[in-house]
Write an enzyme that holds these catalytic residues in place. Structure first.
Site, PDB file in Angstrom:
ATOM      1  N   ASP A  57      34.318  41.230  38.486  1.00  0.00           N
ATOM      2  CA  ASP A  57      35.602  40.700  38.011  1.00  0.00           C
ATOM      3  C   ASP A  57      36.697  41.766  38.101  1.00  0.00           C
ATOM      4  O   ASP A  57      36.423  42.959  38.024  1.00  0.00           O
ATOM      5  CB  ASP A  57      35.425  40.211  36.560  1.00  0.00           C
ATOM      6  N   ASN A  85      39.351  41.631  40.540  1.00  0.00           N
ATOM      7  CA  ASN A  85      39.950  41.781  41.869  1.00  0.00           C
ATOM      8  C   ASN A  85      41.445  41.464  41.851  1.00  0.00           C
ATOM      9  O   ASN A  85      42.245  42.143  42.501  1.00  0.00           O
ATOM     10  CB  ASN A  85      39.281  40.837  42.876  1.00  0.00           C
ATOM     11  N   ARG A  97      43.579  41.617  39.281  1.00  0.00           N
ATOM     12  CA  ARG A  97      44.355  42.659  38.587  1.00  0.00           C
ATOM     13  C   ARG A  97      44.489  43.907  39.446  1.00  0.00           C
ATOM     14  O   ARG A  97      45.516  44.568  39.475  1.00  0.00           O
ATOM     15  CB  ARG A  97      43.695  42.992  37.235  1.00  0.00           C
ATOM     16  N   TRP A  98      43.442  44.215  40.172  1.00  0.00           N
ATOM     17  CA  TRP A  98      43.462  45.380  41.072  1.00  0.00           C
ATOM     18  C   TRP A  98      44.547  45.194  42.131  1.00  0.00           C
ATOM     19  O   TRP A  98      45.313  46.120  42.424  1.00  0.00           O
ATOM     20  CB  TRP A  98      42.093  45.524  41.727  1.00  0.00           C
ATOM     21  N   THR A 151      31.397  27.710  39.790  1.00  0.00           N
ATOM     22  CA  THR A 151      31.787  26.300  39.926  1.00  0.00           C
ATOM     23  C   THR A 151      33.163  26.065  39.297  1.00  0.00           C
ATOM     24  O   THR A 151      33.809  25.067  39.589  1.00  0.00           O
ATOM     25  CB  THR A 151      30.742  25.373  39.254  1.00  0.00           C
ATOM     26  N   GLU A 152      33.599  26.979  38.444  1.00  0.00           N
ATOM     27  CA  GLU A 152      34.930  26.849  37.833  1.00  0.00           C
ATOM     28  C   GLU A 152      36.026  27.494  38.688  1.00  0.00           C
ATOM     29  O   GLU A 152      37.212  27.271  38.451  1.00  0.00           O
ATOM     30  CB  GLU A 152      34.947  27.483  36.434  1.00  0.00           C
ATOM     31  N   ASN A 153      35.624  28.304  39.656  1.00  0.00           N
ATOM     32  CA  ASN A 153      36.638  28.964  40.495  1.00  0.00           C
ATOM     33  C   ASN A 153      37.367  27.986  41.421  1.00  0.00           C
ATOM     34  O   ASN A 153      38.380  28.327  42.016  1.00  0.00           O
ATOM     35  CB  ASN A 153      36.026  30.116  41.311  1.00  0.00           C
ATOM     36  N   ARG A 202      32.454  38.375  28.406  1.00  0.00           N
ATOM     37  CA  ARG A 202      31.893  37.021  28.435  1.00  0.00           C
ATOM     38  C   ARG A 202      31.034  36.835  29.667  1.00  0.00           C
ATOM     39  O   ARG A 202      31.135  37.586  30.638  1.00  0.00           O
ATOM     40  CB  ARG A 202      33.004  35.970  28.369  1.00  0.00           C
ATOM     41  N   SER A 239      30.919  33.815  31.407  1.00  0.00           N
ATOM     42  CA  SER A 239      31.561  32.892  32.356  1.00  0.00           C
ATOM     43  C   SER A 239      30.540  32.056  33.143  1.00  0.00           C
ATOM     44  O   SER A 239      30.628  31.952  34.368  1.00  0.00           O
ATOM     45  CB  SER A 239      32.490  33.657  33.310  1.00  0.00           C
ATOM     46  N   GLU A 297      20.302  42.885  28.703  1.00  0.00           N
ATOM     47  CA  GLU A 297      21.224  43.857  28.118  1.00  0.00           C
ATOM     48  C   GLU A 297      22.559  43.666  28.833  1.00  0.00           C
ATOM     49  O   GLU A 297      22.598  43.437  30.042  1.00  0.00           O
ATOM     50  CB  GLU A 297      20.718  45.281  28.350  1.00  0.00           C
TER      51      GLU A 297
HETATM   52  C1  IPE Z   1      36.755  38.196  40.352  1.00  0.00           C
HETATM   53  O1  IPE Z   1      38.053  38.653  40.428  1.00  0.00           O
HETATM   54  C2  IPE Z   1      36.309  37.570  41.636  1.00  0.00           C
HETATM   55  C3  IPE Z   1      36.144  36.115  41.593  1.00  0.00           C
HETATM   56  C4  IPE Z   1      36.285  35.349  40.566  1.00  0.00           C
HETATM   57  C5  IPE Z   1      35.789  35.494  42.851  1.00  0.00           C
HETATM   58  P1  IPE Z   1      39.239  37.792  39.836  1.00  0.00           P
HETATM   59  O2  IPE Z   1      39.888  37.069  40.960  1.00  0.00           O
HETATM   60  O3  IPE Z   1      38.783  36.926  38.736  1.00  0.00           O
HETATM   61  O4  IPE Z   1      40.201  38.919  39.292  1.00  0.00           O
HETATM   62  P2  IPE Z   1      41.066  38.876  37.957  1.00  0.00           P
HETATM   63  O5  IPE Z   1      40.148  38.535  36.838  1.00  0.00           O
HETATM   64  O6  IPE Z   1      42.111  37.852  38.172  1.00  0.00           O
HETATM   65  O7  IPE Z   1      41.619  40.261  37.848  1.00  0.00           O
HETATM   66  C1  IPE Z   2      33.703  35.085  36.807  1.00  0.00           C
HETATM   67  O1  IPE Z   2      34.983  35.604  36.889  1.00  0.00           O
HETATM   68  C2  IPE Z   2      33.284  34.514  38.119  1.00  0.00           C
HETATM   69  C3  IPE Z   2      33.009  35.477  39.169  1.00  0.00           C
HETATM   70  C4  IPE Z   2      33.050  36.766  39.063  1.00  0.00           C
HETATM   71  C5  IPE Z   2      32.640  34.908  40.436  1.00  0.00           C
HETATM   72  P1  IPE Z   2      36.259  34.748  36.460  1.00  0.00           P
HETATM   73  O2  IPE Z   2      37.445  35.616  36.604  1.00  0.00           O
HETATM   74  O3  IPE Z   2      36.261  33.460  37.194  1.00  0.00           O
HETATM   75  O4  IPE Z   2      35.933  34.437  34.935  1.00  0.00           O
HETATM   76  P2  IPE Z   2      36.902  34.033  33.744  1.00  0.00           P
HETATM   77  O5  IPE Z   2      37.688  32.840  34.202  1.00  0.00           O
HETATM   78  O6  IPE Z   2      37.799  35.196  33.480  1.00  0.00           O
HETATM   79  O7  IPE Z   2      35.998  33.754  32.604  1.00  0.00           O
HETATM   80 MG    MG Z   3      38.613  37.190  36.741  1.00  0.00          MG
END
Ligand code: IPE
Ligand code: IPE
Ligand code: MG
Length: 244
Positions: free
Chosen positions: A27, A29, A31-32, A73-75, A198, A200, A211
């Site tokens: 997680d 990416n 924000r980076w 599945t929520e992405n 969390r 997720s 852990e």
């Molecule tokens: C996690 O990075 C990668 C995926 C969910 C595919 P995010 O895209 O969720 O990055 P943030 O949480 O917005 O920084």
């Molecule tokens: C969790 O990251 C899913 C993946 C890393 C693929 P999200 O960025 O989608 O999770 P939430 O929405 O912050 O919980």
């Molecule tokens: Mg994220």
């Protein structure tokens, strides 16, 4: 100060205290990328490098199982442009990575559902990983179009369709055989980057006694040194599994 080489820390790692299975929630990416004034997808692209480093160290340490959470599945709730970009990226990177995974003797597979994905796309990515299925080394699961709740429901449906009589003897010990991770040990350690506490919807059933390690590091900045830090932390944990 120069960045500490991971090899300096490696010596403190007790090989007897390594997890058999690590799950990673990649997680941060977005924000980076935002920190760099770049589009979200740029962060996903950068994340691929971190994944390679973790796999490399996994092979070095002879870890048995690694599971990467790549797409939930929520992405699907994200903008279409990002979703399409992510799907494309996954397909391309995977293809590029195959020769290296063959050299590393890695068995790669997807865990997740084909539902909602273009069947041609699913076929193509499934075929791409199939070539690794003769390999006998580390198992790398890509949790892709994955949801933990759906996995449990899918598992239950599988049981009812294949052997409804097994319902009688269904137990917490044998239900795992119906999940996407059938035959694999439960994760001992779940790592989540970007400081979010969390799961997720990741490996809900399998993580019952995992852990959990959370680091503020954003996924594209995660590297071998970061993984060693997580492993050292894990080695110091006292796992009780409900006992004393
Ligand atoms: C996690 O990075 C990668 C995926 C969910 C595919 P995010 O895209 O969720 O990055 P943030 O949480 O917005 O920084
Ligand atoms: C969790 O990251 C899913 C993946 C890393 C693929 P999200 O960025 O989608 O999770 P939430 O929405 O912050 O919980
Ligand atoms: Mg994220």
């Amino acid at each position: 100060m120069a960045k500490k080489d991971y090899k300096q820390l490696l010596q403190y790692l007790d090989p007897g205290k390594l997890p058999r299975h690590i799950g990673i929630i990649m997680d941060g990416n977005g924000r980076w990328a935002k920190q760099r004034n770049r589009p979200h997808l740029f962060g996903h692209q950068a994340g691929a490098k971190a994944l390679r480093q973790v796999v490399e160290l996994g092979v070095e340490l002879k870890l048995e199982h690694l599971t990467f959470y790549a797409f939930s599945t929520e992405n699907w709730n994200r903008p279409a442009e990002e979703v399409n970009g992510l799907l494309r990226l996954l397909k391309e990177r995977l293809k590029k990575q195959i020769p290296e995974m063959m050299e590393q003797n890695i068995y790669a597979q997807f865990i997740g559902t084909a539902v909602g994905l273009d069947p041609d796309y699913w076929k193509e990515v499934s075929r791409t990983v199939e070539v690794t299925h003769q390999n006998t080394g580390m198992v790398v699961n890509f949790a892709f179009n994955y949801g933990g709740r759906l996995e449990i429901i899918d598992g239950f449906k599988k049981l009812m369709q294949s052997s409804p009589e097994s319902l009688e003897t269904l137990s917490p010990e044998n239900f795992g055989a119906y999940l996407y991770t059938a035959g694999q040990p439960d994760p001992d350690l779940i790592i989540r980057t970007s400081g979010e506490y969390r799961l997720s919807n990741f490996l809900l059933w399998q993580s019952a006694y995992a852990e959990i390690y959370v680091t503020d590091t954003l996924w594209p900045d995660f590297d071998k040194l970061e993984l060693i830090k997580a492993l050292l932390d894990y080695a110091g944990r006292q796992r009780r599994f409900g006992g004393r």
